[in-house]
Design an enzyme around this catalytic site. Structure first.
Site, PDB file in Angstrom:
ATOM      1  N   GLY A  54      -7.274  -6.725  11.915  1.00  0.00           N
ATOM      2  CA  GLY A  54      -6.310  -6.801  10.937  1.00  0.00           C
ATOM      3  C   GLY A  54      -6.846  -7.102   9.530  1.00  0.00           C
ATOM      4  O   GLY A  54      -7.644  -8.286   9.640  1.00  0.00           O
ATOM      5  N   ALA A  55      -6.793  -6.518   8.627  1.00  0.00           N
ATOM      6  CA  ALA A  55      -7.589  -6.779   7.425  1.00  0.00           C
ATOM      7  C   ALA A  55      -7.358  -8.115   6.713  1.00  0.00           C
ATOM      8  O   ALA A  55      -8.446  -8.942   6.300  1.00  0.00           O
ATOM      9  CB  ALA A  55      -7.244  -5.587   6.295  1.00  0.00           C
ATOM     10  N   ARG A  90     -17.561  -5.787  10.208  1.00  0.00           N
ATOM     11  CA  ARG A  90     -16.725  -4.493  10.052  1.00  0.00           C
ATOM     12  C   ARG A  90     -16.792  -4.022   8.741  1.00  0.00           C
ATOM     13  O   ARG A  90     -16.723  -4.733   7.583  1.00  0.00           O
ATOM     14  CB  ARG A  90     -15.135  -4.824  10.600  1.00  0.00           C
ATOM     15  CG  ARG A  90     -15.251  -5.248  11.865  1.00  0.00           C
ATOM     16  CD  ARG A  90     -13.705  -5.348  12.534  1.00  0.00           C
ATOM     17  NE  ARG A  90     -13.285  -4.038  12.702  1.00  0.00           N
ATOM     18  CZ  ARG A  90     -12.142  -3.710  12.850  1.00  0.00           C
ATOM     19  NH1 ARG A  90     -11.168  -4.830  13.124  1.00  0.00           N
ATOM     20  NH2 ARG A  90     -11.693  -2.506  13.044  1.00  0.00           N
ATOM     21  N   GLN A 203      -3.318  -1.193  19.554  1.00  0.00           N
ATOM     22  CA  GLN A 203      -2.717  -2.308  19.011  1.00  0.00           C
ATOM     23  C   GLN A 203      -1.395  -2.296  18.834  1.00  0.00           C
ATOM     24  O   GLN A 203      -0.706  -3.388  18.798  1.00  0.00           O
ATOM     25  CB  GLN A 203      -3.315  -2.354  17.497  1.00  0.00           C
ATOM     26  CG  GLN A 203      -5.000  -2.586  17.437  1.00  0.00           C
ATOM     27  CD  GLN A 203      -5.803  -1.453  17.318  1.00  0.00           C
ATOM     28  OE1 GLN A 203      -5.448  -0.462  17.891  1.00  0.00           O
ATOM     29  NE2 GLN A 203      -6.745  -1.585  16.570  1.00  0.00           N
ATOM     30  N   ASP A 244      -5.842  -1.243   5.158  1.00  0.00           N
ATOM     31  CA  ASP A 244      -7.273  -2.013   5.002  1.00  0.00           C
ATOM     32  C   ASP A 244      -7.879  -1.758   3.830  1.00  0.00           C
ATOM     33  O   ASP A 244      -8.739  -2.629   3.391  1.00  0.00           O
ATOM     34  CB  ASP A 244      -8.221  -1.478   6.243  1.00  0.00           C
ATOM     35  CG  ASP A 244      -7.668  -1.849   7.612  1.00  0.00           C
ATOM     36  OD1 ASP A 244      -6.758  -1.229   7.952  1.00  0.00           O
ATOM     37  OD2 ASP A 244      -8.205  -2.949   7.957  1.00  0.00           O
ATOM     38  N   ASN A 254      -6.244   3.121   6.354  1.00  0.00           N
ATOM     39  CA  ASN A 254      -5.432   2.640   7.471  1.00  0.00           C
ATOM     40  C   ASN A 254      -5.589   3.164   8.658  1.00  0.00           C
ATOM     41  O   ASN A 254      -6.527   4.129   8.783  1.00  0.00           O
ATOM     42  CB  ASN A 254      -3.910   2.598   7.437  1.00  0.00           C
ATOM     43  CG  ASN A 254      -3.147   1.480   8.144  1.00  0.00           C
ATOM     44  OD1 ASN A 254      -3.785   0.410   8.288  1.00  0.00           O
ATOM     45  ND2 ASN A 254      -2.156   1.872   8.887  1.00  0.00           N
TER      46      ASN A 254
HETATM   47  O1  MRU Z   1      -9.110  -1.989  13.515  1.00  0.00           O
HETATM   48  P1  MRU Z   1      -7.881  -3.158  13.133  1.00  0.00           P
HETATM   49  O2  MRU Z   1      -6.903  -3.354  14.275  1.00  0.00           O
HETATM   50  O3  MRU Z   1      -8.558  -3.961  12.573  1.00  0.00           O
HETATM   51  O4  MRU Z   1      -6.840  -2.174  12.260  1.00  0.00           O
HETATM   52  C1  MRU Z   1      -5.768  -2.732  11.654  1.00  0.00           C
HETATM   53  C2  MRU Z   1      -4.952  -1.948  10.967  1.00  0.00           C
HETATM   54  O5  MRU Z   1      -5.302  -0.776  10.563  1.00  0.00           O
HETATM   55  C3  MRU Z   1      -3.771  -2.566  10.151  1.00  0.00           C
HETATM   56  O6  MRU Z   1      -2.914  -1.674  10.170  1.00  0.00           O
HETATM   57  C4  MRU Z   1      -4.398  -2.970   8.991  1.00  0.00           C
HETATM   58  O7  MRU Z   1      -5.573  -3.916   8.990  1.00  0.00           O
HETATM   59  C5  MRU Z   1      -3.593  -3.426   8.074  1.00  0.00           C
HETATM   60  S1  MRU Z   1      -3.297  -5.434   8.773  1.00  0.00           S
HETATM   61  C6  MRU Z   1      -1.985  -6.156   7.733  1.00  0.00           C
END
Ligand code: MRU
Length: 368
Positions: A54-55, A90, A203, A244, A254
């Site tokens: 999550g970002a 990442r 997720q 993101d 996203n």
């Molecule tokens: O690959 P991830 O699980 O890190 O991706 C997360 C997402 O795409 C979320 O929607 C994004 O980070 C927004 S978090 C508030």
């Protein structure tokens, strides 16, 4: 937010005052498992292996990763090494670079003897700031839900569709896309969430469904391909997703599959909102499709599935023929023209260069 009735964040400083605790998100929803991060290498691994994800949480963990690095070695070289190591974990979430730049700015011009305390202080501030931002997003987004609720017949619920996990697990607390949802629920608005499972890592199934359930928000898990059907049948009032990276033009990156939801929303006149914290804007780029680096991940995430067996074992099974070529893009870009609005801590704004620069002039100016 609450887990089994007890308040919990996704990241915290351990009682010893220097190690960092996180919820191991690879174990959810089957086990609530804590990981203790004690070195730069462990922080980098936690981000890379998606123990945390999550970002905003990637940014917060990177900030503490720098603090752990400085604790071992406060030299300029060690600081540079920490930046490079964490930055490589990442590629897509811009919050990672934002947090690392914040840490470097806070430490670079300090004497070495002061760097450790300053690093922990700044990392803690970044975490508190994340919660304040998300609370602001909640306040900005709540009226959108209230407006839908006001049009509903008595007994009908507001139906929100979300993708991936932009909940409190993706942030330090509260979440971005979930902030207005939790606020509406807590105020007694009848709200229901359709949670996309979000292949390949699921997720939505493992994290969003878990945290909504813990908070008591009514929700339904759906396969990723279901959203368009629901929208055609008037079963979705609004879509709210996280992001993101948002470019200066308002293009939204996203989790993979978000773009398809935006297309379906546009075709069915369903409002498509993006919950956007200020640190997720990258004013240095304009065209999201051309310029945002899209993470490509391993084949096993697509070719296998992991889950709990009836007798409680966690097992991974292959669902494609061995050796099948796999493409695994982690993110996609939704062009600004498909976005109804950006729900920020400074209000709901258009996905446009003018609106973003107007709401975040200090960030837009710094990127020039
Ligand atoms: O690959 P991830 O699980 O890190 O991706 C997360 C997402 O795409 C979320 O929607 C994004 O980070 C927004 S978090 C508030």
């Amino acid at each position: 937010m609450k887990v089994d009735g007890k308040s919990m964040r996704s990241i915290w400083l351990e009682p010893d005052g220097w190690a960092v605790g996180v919820i191991d998100q690879t174990a959810l929803p089957h086990r609530l498992q804590i990981a203790r991060l004690t070195t730069l290498a462990e922080a980098a691994h936690a981000i890379r292996a998606m123990v945390i994800r999550g970002a905003p949480l990637i940014g917060a963990t990177a900030a503490y990763g720098v603090a752990l690095a400085v604790r071992e070695d406060a030299s300029d070289e060690a600081l540079e090494r920490a930046y490079v190591t964490l930055f490589a974990t990442r590629p897509t979430a811009i919050n990672l670079k934002w947090a690392l730049d914040e840490m470097i700015a806070a430490l670079r011009n300090r004497p070495r003897a002061e760097r450790q305390a300053a690093a922990y202080r700044r990392a803690a501030e970044i975490c508190e700031q994340d919660i304040a931002i998300n609370t602001g997003i909640g306040r900005s987004g709540l009226p959108l839900i209230e407006a839908v609720a006001a049009r509903k017949k008595p007994g009908d619920r507001v139906n929100v569709l979300t993708h991936c996990n932009a909940g409190w697990l993706a942030t330090v607390d509260v979440g971005t896309a979930t902030a207005p949802i939790y606020m509406a629920h807590d105020q007694g608005i009848a709200i229901h969430v359709f949670a996309d499972e979000t292949r390949p890592r699921n997720q939505g199934a493992s994290l969003t469904a878990w945290e909504l359930g813990q908070h008591g928000v009514p929700h339904t898990l759906i396969a990723d391909n279901t959203g368009g059907h629901l929208m055609q049948h008037g079963m979705v009032d609004l879509v709210i997703v996280g992001t993101d990276c948002v470019t200066a033009n308002g293009d939204v990156c996203n989790k993979i599959g978000t773009y398809l939801k935006a297309l379906a929303a546009r075709d069915n006149n369903v409002p498509f909102y993006v919950a956007l914290p200020g640190p997720t804007i990258d004013f240095s780029i304009a065209d999201g499709v051309a310029e945002i680096p899209i993470e490509e991940r391993g084949a096993d995430e697509v070719a296998t599935m992991t889950g709990r067996t009836a007798d409680g074992r966690i097992e991974t099974v292959r669902i494609a023929p061995a050796g099948t070529p796999v493409a695994n893009y982690g993110f996609d870009v939704t062009p600004a023209r498909l976005v109804t609005g950006l729900i920020t801590e400074r209000g709901v704004i258009a996905a446009s260069r003018a609106a973003l620069a107007g709401a975040f002039p200090e960030r837009a100016g710094a990127a020039k």
